[in-house]
Design an enzyme around this catalytic site. Sequence first.
Site, PDB file in Angstrom:
ATOM      1  CB  CYS A 107      20.859  86.322  68.444  1.00  0.00           C
ATOM      2  SG  CYS A 107      21.883  87.629  69.185  1.00  0.00           S
ATOM      3  CB  CYS A 157      23.759  89.992  66.527  1.00  0.00           C
ATOM      4  SG  CYS A 157      24.873  89.433  67.853  1.00  0.00           S
ATOM      5  CD  GLU A 162      26.755  87.492  65.167  1.00  0.00           C
ATOM      6  OE1 GLU A 162      26.082  86.568  64.680  1.00  0.00           O
ATOM      7  OE2 GLU A 162      27.127  87.492  66.367  1.00  0.00           O
ATOM      8  CG  HIS A 204      26.382  87.545  70.935  1.00  0.00           C
ATOM      9  ND1 HIS A 204      25.143  87.156  70.485  1.00  0.00           N
ATOM     10  CD2 HIS A 204      26.436  87.177  72.240  1.00  0.00           C
ATOM     11  CE1 HIS A 204      24.476  86.580  71.471  1.00  0.00           C
ATOM     12  NE2 HIS A 204      25.242  86.587  72.551  1.00  0.00           N
TER      13      HIS A 204
END
Length: 167
Positions: A94, A97, A66, A64
């Site tokens: 999410c 993260c 992040e 992801h």
Amino acid sequence: MNLGADLGAGSFGSHERWMRLALAEARAAGEAGDVPVGAVVVQGDRLLGRGRNQVEVLKDPTAHAEILALGAASTALGDWRLDDCTLYSTLEPCTMCAGAVLLGRPRRIVFGAPDPRAGALVSTARLLEANPYRLAFEVLGGVLEDECAELLRDFFRRLRVRGGAQD
């Protein structure tokens, strides 16, 4: 957690500057076939790390934006503690993260669009509020929200037209 706080030095205009860099990462992710989410980590006026979703490209569920931006920032600093840093993400982080934020400790998180389906800071959960480390985080959402949300809507609209399904 101080939602919608004035994050001090810099104002909304400064936040927009960094969010535009995150948006550039998000666009690159979308062009590569990944969900268009981008992130940058900043310390003061210095860009430490950037990341874009690469789940599809790398075939890695943890890739992801992040996570990648936090990792790049840690490498740049030579330390995993990002206490005086700010994470900018085009989409509300999410659960995974948010966990990385908790462990990496950037005390300010600024996001563009909320994620009513999987956002873990304000939308579906507030994972940073009652955290086991008793760390205080400042969260500001809605920076360039329309632009961030439109990028996601366009991506999924094009995906539906092509007949592909991606969560």
